[in-house]
Design an enzyme around this catalytic site. Structure first.
Site, mmCIF file in Angstrom:
data_model
loop_
_atom_site.group_PDB
_atom_site.id
_atom_site.type_symbol
_atom_site.label_atom_id
_atom_site.label_comp_id
_atom_site.label_asym_id
_atom_site.label_seq_id
_atom_site.Cartn_x
_atom_site.Cartn_y
_atom_site.Cartn_z
ATOM 1 N N TRP A 141 5.702 7.716 -2.799
ATOM 2 C CA TRP A 141 6.822 8.498 -3.314
ATOM 3 C C TRP A 141 6.840 9.895 -2.711
ATOM 4 C CZ3 TRP A 141 11.264 7.731 -5.802
ATOM 5 C CH2 TRP A 141 11.479 6.472 -6.354
ATOM 6 N N TRP A 178 -3.711 1.536 5.065
ATOM 7 C CA TRP A 178 -2.949 2.504 4.268
ATOM 8 C C TRP A 178 -3.447 2.537 2.829
ATOM 9 C CZ3 TRP A 178 0.448 6.377 5.062
ATOM 10 C CH2 TRP A 178 1.191 6.835 3.975
ATOM 11 N N TRP A 210 15.580 20.436 -8.978
ATOM 12 C CA TRP A 210 16.043 19.072 -9.209
ATOM 13 C C TRP A 210 17.176 19.077 -10.229
ATOM 14 C CZ3 TRP A 210 14.064 15.905 -5.762
ATOM 15 C CH2 TRP A 210 12.761 16.097 -5.300
ATOM 16 N N ASN A 246 9.638 -3.983 1.039
ATOM 17 C CA ASN A 246 9.078 -2.695 1.417
ATOM 18 C C ASN A 246 10.114 -1.722 1.974
ATOM 19 O OD1 ASN A 246 6.769 -0.859 2.019
ATOM 20 N ND2 ASN A 246 7.435 -1.212 4.120
ATOM 21 N N GLU A 300 -1.339 -1.676 7.501
ATOM 22 C CA GLU A 300 -0.891 -1.688 6.109
ATOM 23 C C GLU A 300 -2.092 -1.791 5.163
ATOM 24 O OE1 GLU A 300 2.061 -1.224 4.984
ATOM 25 O OE2 GLU A 300 3.310 -1.428 6.760
ATOM 26 N N TRP A 327 11.260 13.106 -7.820
ATOM 27 C CA TRP A 327 10.602 11.883 -7.378
ATOM 28 C C TRP A 327 9.708 11.275 -8.455
ATOM 29 C CZ3 TRP A 327 5.274 11.901 -7.449
ATOM 30 C CH2 TRP A 327 4.621 13.143 -7.414
#
Length: 449
Positions: A368, A261, A289, A327, A258, A345
């Site tokens: 995202w 990341w 969309w 999370n 993590e 998004w």
């Protein structure tokens, strides 16, 4: 008299393991300065939730500096212009700062030229140093993680300096209260005060507490009703604790991944600075969309936690109340907006940017796009999370009861989908759209590409 040195603080609000501070203190009297710059970031100026955190974090940092015989200078304006003026006022000819990777900060750093000395302190390893075989930035996390092993473990953190040399005279400073960072009309932050204590001392305390249970993180992190997360993300975002301090205090490959990341996402925006607005996979530019009145109404229902999906609504209400979200629930709520509601998004990304206390340019945009399937390293768009199944699988009943009080008396067997169980309480909405209907609509939109 020695020439003073400017310490430019941004998202590195700490004294422990602060290489820019250490270098500046070795060079001469230090003038620590934080600049509230809403111009340089443009549309990515920090959101409301981050401003609440910033106020309290700067308060804590000013107190810590005072204990070392120093003080925090506050200025507002375009960072490059403010720093140039400050150098003229104080006679300083060098600036020390920790390197940042947001595109606007990289431009500001370049504009300051050779008077700026940059240090590495907010990553396990410099993103520039973790390269592909062809010399580029990694765009696939698993490959990045493998290459990062050559740079691990990171250097051990350095202690805070015993004292910080002060200049003979201090430049003028603005007053934090005059920045109006705290909400007043209305004050939406009582839940923040209940959940969070910004500042370096609390970051180190929270790290010490989490380190005792880091081995269980792999499983516990997925359970919304448990306190399995580290809850270090806002402290890491504001630099109140360094990643290598966290690395050496914790164990367990999952949690270390993590931390890695965060490095990976900065590498992505280093290669693709516009990743927060541009699809990583250009073919998705043609995705249709939903827009218009109905889509706007659905977006509002999602933002306020009134979709009729308890796990989604619990997450969105937790976000609004506390500035943070579990999370796994972040993934569920993001997937719901994108796939169930077929809303761009970027609408969700901007909402998170304003509401999250840990909103980070790289992390926010990469996460995202990972959920949306539009990113360079992401799920397929056709992977559509089933929120009702996810809620039951990860035992979110108590989490839902806490954040959706309308469902407090619904039994465990029905709370994940009270509408289907026939016990929908008065005041709680039915599903905004059925799961099967939403899935078919999303798949049809993807097929049209």
């Amino acid at each position: 008299m020695q020439t003073p040195v400017i310490l430019w603080l941004r998202q590195d609000l700490r004294l422990h393991d602060q290489p820019a501070l250490i270098a500046a203190a070795h060079e001469g009297p230090v003038i620590p300065v934080y600049i509230l710059d809403d111009d340089t970031p443009g549309e990515w100026r920090i959101g409301g939730a981050q401003r609440w955190w910033l106020h309290h974090s700067l308060t804590a940092l000013a107190e810590a500096l005072a204990e070392k015989g120093s003080r925090l200078i506050l200025r507002r304006g375009k960072a490059v212009e403010v720093l140039d003026a400050l150098m003229q006022d104080t006679g300083a000819d060098t600036i020390h700062a920790i390197r940042h990777y947001e595109p606007w900060w990289r431009k500001a750093e370049a504009a300051l030229g050779d008077k700026l000395y940059l240090h590495d302190g907010n990553h396990l390893a410099r993103p520039e140093d973790v390269r592909t075989g062809s010399g580029g930035q990694f765009r696939i996390y698993s490959s990045f993680w493998k290459a990062l092993q050559n740079h691990l473990p990171p250097e051990h953190p350095h202690p805070a300096p015993r004292d910080i040399p002060a200049p003979a005279t201090w430049p003028k400073s603005e007053t934090l209260a005059n920045w109006d960072l705290l909400p007043t009309k209305p004050d939406w932050s009582p839940g923040f005060d209940e959940d969070w204590v910004p500042g370096e001392d609390e970051a180190l305390h929270r790290l010490k507490t989490f380190a005792k249970k880091a081995d269980a993180y792999d499983t516990a992190r997925n359970m919304p009703s448990e306190e399995g997360s580290s809850r270090l993300s806002p402290h890491l975002h504001f630099g109140e604790v360094s990643p290598r301090t966290v690395w050496h205090a914790t164990s367990g490959t999952t949690y270390h991944k993590e931390l890695a990341w965060r490095d990976f996402t900065d590498g992505v925006v280093l290669a693709l600075p516009g990743y927060a607005t541009d699809n990583g996979r250009p073919k998705y530019d043609a995705l249709k969309w939903r827009t218009g009145k109905d889509a706007a109404s659905d977006l509002k229902a999602w933002q306020t936690g009134h979709t009729g999906y308890p796990i989604v609504d619990a997450g969105m209400r937790q976000l609004w109340t506390s500035g943070w979200m579990h999370n796994r629930v972040r993934m569920i709520t993001a997937s719901f907006l994108i796939k169930h509601l077929l809303i761009d998004w970027r609408e969700g990304e901007r909402w998170f940017w304003d509401c999250l206390i840990d909103a980070d340019y790289g992390n926010n945009s990469v996460n995202w796009q990972w959920v949306a399937g539009t990113g360079v390293d992401s799920n397929m768009f056709s992977r559509i999370m089933a929120p009702l199944t996810q809620s039951e699988k990860f035992d979110a009943a108590d989490y839902i009861r806490r954040w959706v009080p309308e469902l407090a008396k619904v039994p465990d067997a029905a709370i994940h989908d009270p509408e289907a169980a026939g016990c929908l309480p008065r005041g709680y909405p039915p599903k905004i759209i059925g799961h099967r209907e939403a899935r078919e609509r999303a798949l049809a939109a993807a097929a049209a590409l």
